[in-house]
Enzyme design. Structure first.
Site, PDB file in Angstrom:
ATOM      1  N   ARG A  34      48.381  37.776  40.391  1.00 54.77           N
ATOM      2  CA  ARG A  34      47.233  36.912  40.638  1.00 54.77           C
ATOM      3  C   ARG A  34      46.743  37.042  42.077  1.00 54.77           C
ATOM      4  O   ARG A  34      47.544  37.126  43.000  1.00 54.77           O
ATOM      5  CB  ARG A  34      47.581  35.467  40.328  1.00 54.77           C
ATOM      6  CG  ARG A  34      47.988  35.293  38.893  1.00 54.77           C
ATOM      7  CD  ARG A  34      47.963  33.864  38.386  1.00 54.77           C
ATOM      8  NE  ARG A  34      48.557  33.842  37.054  1.00 54.77           N
ATOM      9  CZ  ARG A  34      47.972  34.294  35.960  1.00 54.77           C
ATOM     10  NH1 ARG A  34      46.759  34.765  36.004  1.00 54.77           N
ATOM     11  NH2 ARG A  34      48.591  34.273  34.793  1.00 54.77           N
ATOM     12  N   ASP A  35      45.427  37.055  42.233  1.00 56.60           N
ATOM     13  CA  ASP A  35      44.815  37.100  43.564  1.00 56.60           C
ATOM     14  C   ASP A  35      45.096  35.779  44.277  1.00 56.60           C
ATOM     15  O   ASP A  35      45.031  34.714  43.660  1.00 56.60           O
ATOM     16  CB  ASP A  35      43.306  37.329  43.424  1.00 56.60           C
ATOM     17  CG  ASP A  35      42.658  37.707  44.738  1.00 56.60           C
ATOM     18  OD1 ASP A  35      42.616  36.866  45.653  1.00 56.60           O
ATOM     19  OD2 ASP A  35      42.178  38.845  44.853  1.00 56.60           O
ATOM     20  N   ILE A  36      45.398  35.839  45.572  1.00 53.54           N
ATOM     21  CA  ILE A  36      45.700  34.603  46.313  1.00 53.54           C
ATOM     22  C   ILE A  36      44.446  33.812  46.653  1.00 53.54           C
ATOM     23  O   ILE A  36      44.544  32.644  47.023  1.00 53.54           O
ATOM     24  CB  ILE A  36      46.531  34.881  47.591  1.00 53.54           C
ATOM     25  CG1 ILE A  36      45.771  35.777  48.561  1.00 53.54           C
ATOM     26  CG2 ILE A  36      47.891  35.454  47.237  1.00 53.54           C
ATOM     27  CD1 ILE A  36      46.424  35.906  49.930  1.00 53.54           C
ATOM     28  N   ASN A  97      36.749  47.777  44.990  1.00 51.99           N
ATOM     29  CA  ASN A  97      36.059  47.924  46.272  1.00 51.99           C
ATOM     30  C   ASN A  97      36.666  49.129  46.989  1.00 51.99           C
ATOM     31  O   ASN A  97      37.886  49.262  47.044  1.00 51.99           O
ATOM     32  CB  ASN A  97      36.222  46.665  47.113  1.00 51.99           C
ATOM     33  CG  ASN A  97      35.652  45.439  46.433  1.00 51.99           C
ATOM     34  OD1 ASN A  97      34.616  45.504  45.799  1.00 51.99           O
ATOM     35  ND2 ASN A  97      36.341  44.320  46.553  1.00 51.99           N
ATOM     36  N   GLU A 105      39.320  45.466  51.476  1.00 54.83           N
ATOM     37  CA  GLU A 105      40.107  44.732  52.465  1.00 54.83           C
ATOM     38  C   GLU A 105      41.519  45.283  52.640  1.00 54.83           C
ATOM     39  O   GLU A 105      42.093  45.172  53.716  1.00 54.83           O
ATOM     40  CB  GLU A 105      40.169  43.249  52.088  1.00 54.83           C
ATOM     41  CG  GLU A 105      38.806  42.570  52.167  1.00 54.83           C
ATOM     42  CD  GLU A 105      38.868  41.105  51.787  1.00 54.83           C
ATOM     43  OE1 GLU A 105      39.973  40.551  51.641  1.00 54.83           O
ATOM     44  OE2 GLU A 105      37.785  40.511  51.626  1.00 54.83           O
ATOM     45  N   VAL A 106      42.102  45.823  51.581  1.00 51.24           N
ATOM     46  CA  VAL A 106      43.467  46.362  51.649  1.00 51.24           C
ATOM     47  C   VAL A 106      43.400  47.849  51.302  1.00 51.24           C
ATOM     48  O   VAL A 106      42.900  48.212  50.238  1.00 51.24           O
ATOM     49  CB  VAL A 106      44.412  45.627  50.669  1.00 51.24           C
ATOM     50  CG1 VAL A 106      45.810  46.227  50.720  1.00 51.24           C
ATOM     51  CG2 VAL A 106      44.453  44.134  50.986  1.00 51.24           C
ATOM     52  N   HIS A 110      43.252  49.095  44.304  1.00 52.06           N
ATOM     53  CA  HIS A 110      43.484  47.941  43.446  1.00 52.06           C
ATOM     54  C   HIS A 110      42.230  47.623  42.650  1.00 52.06           C
ATOM     55  O   HIS A 110      41.122  47.800  43.135  1.00 52.06           O
ATOM     56  CB  HIS A 110      43.943  46.721  44.251  1.00 52.06           C
ATOM     57  CG  HIS A 110      43.052  46.314  45.378  1.00 52.06           C
ATOM     58  ND1 HIS A 110      42.932  47.048  46.551  1.00 52.06           N
ATOM     59  CD2 HIS A 110      42.227  45.249  45.520  1.00 52.06           C
ATOM     60  CE1 HIS A 110      42.081  46.443  47.364  1.00 52.06           C
ATOM     61  NE2 HIS A 110      41.627  45.346  46.764  1.00 52.06           N
ATOM     62  N   HIS A 112      40.293  44.636  40.623  1.00 45.98           N
ATOM     63  CA  HIS A 112      40.174  43.209  40.370  1.00 45.98           C
ATOM     64  C   HIS A 112      39.732  43.030  38.921  1.00 45.98           C
ATOM     65  O   HIS A 112      38.719  43.605  38.511  1.00 45.98           O
ATOM     66  CB  HIS A 112      39.089  42.580  41.257  1.00 45.98           C
ATOM     67  CG  HIS A 112      39.370  42.628  42.719  1.00 45.98           C
ATOM     68  ND1 HIS A 112      39.821  41.540  43.417  1.00 45.98           N
ATOM     69  CD2 HIS A 112      39.239  43.632  43.616  1.00 45.98           C
ATOM     70  CE1 HIS A 112      39.963  41.856  44.693  1.00 45.98           C
ATOM     71  NE2 HIS A 112      39.611  43.134  44.838  1.00 45.98           N
TER      72      HIS A 112
END
Length: 127
Positions: A34-36, A97, A105-106, A110, A112
């Site tokens: 799960r995304d934080i 992304n 961002e990372v 990944h 989403h």
């Protein structure tokens, strides 16, 4: 020019067990959690266990087994989270992304998976 993989990124640290995550599913080649900072009622990140910076890096360099394992885990997440169309649900958005223009961002590939509500237009019009 390819961006070098940084093994100190947060997802690499999660894969090594240095940082906990709210795990949704896992197989030999990928991890879903799960995304934080969820942007929808369902917001799960799926990451490959290999050191891939971005979607294009993964698509070009991952083995067939890694690509299949990653893709199948994505399908499993959609089913378990109740957003898959095959289960009669209303659907989801899958977003990767990539790089500066994609606001990644990372620096670990990944995907989403977001759903549970209408997501709205993908992009707003900007002059």
């Amino acid at each position: 020019m390819a961006l070098a993989y940084d093994d100190t990124n947060i997802f690499a640290r999660i894969l090594r067990g240095e940082i906990p995550c709210d795990k949704v599913a896992e197989n030999d080649h990928a991890l879903a959690f799960r995304d934080i900072r969820p942007q929808a009622p369902v917001h799960v990140l799926v990451i490959p266990k290999g050191a891939y910076v971005s979607f294009d890096d993964f698509a070009a360099n991952a083995s067939n087994a890694e690509i299949l394992g990653f893709t199948r885990l994505c399908a499993q997440v959609c089913m378990s989270e109740g957003v898959d169309l095959a289960g009669g649900n209303q659907g989801f958005r899958a977003v990767a992304n990539t790089g500066h223009h994609g606001v990644q961002e990372v620096p670990h590939y990944h995907l989403h998976i977001m759903g549970g509500r209408v997501m709205g237009p993908m992009l707003s019009r900007q002059g």
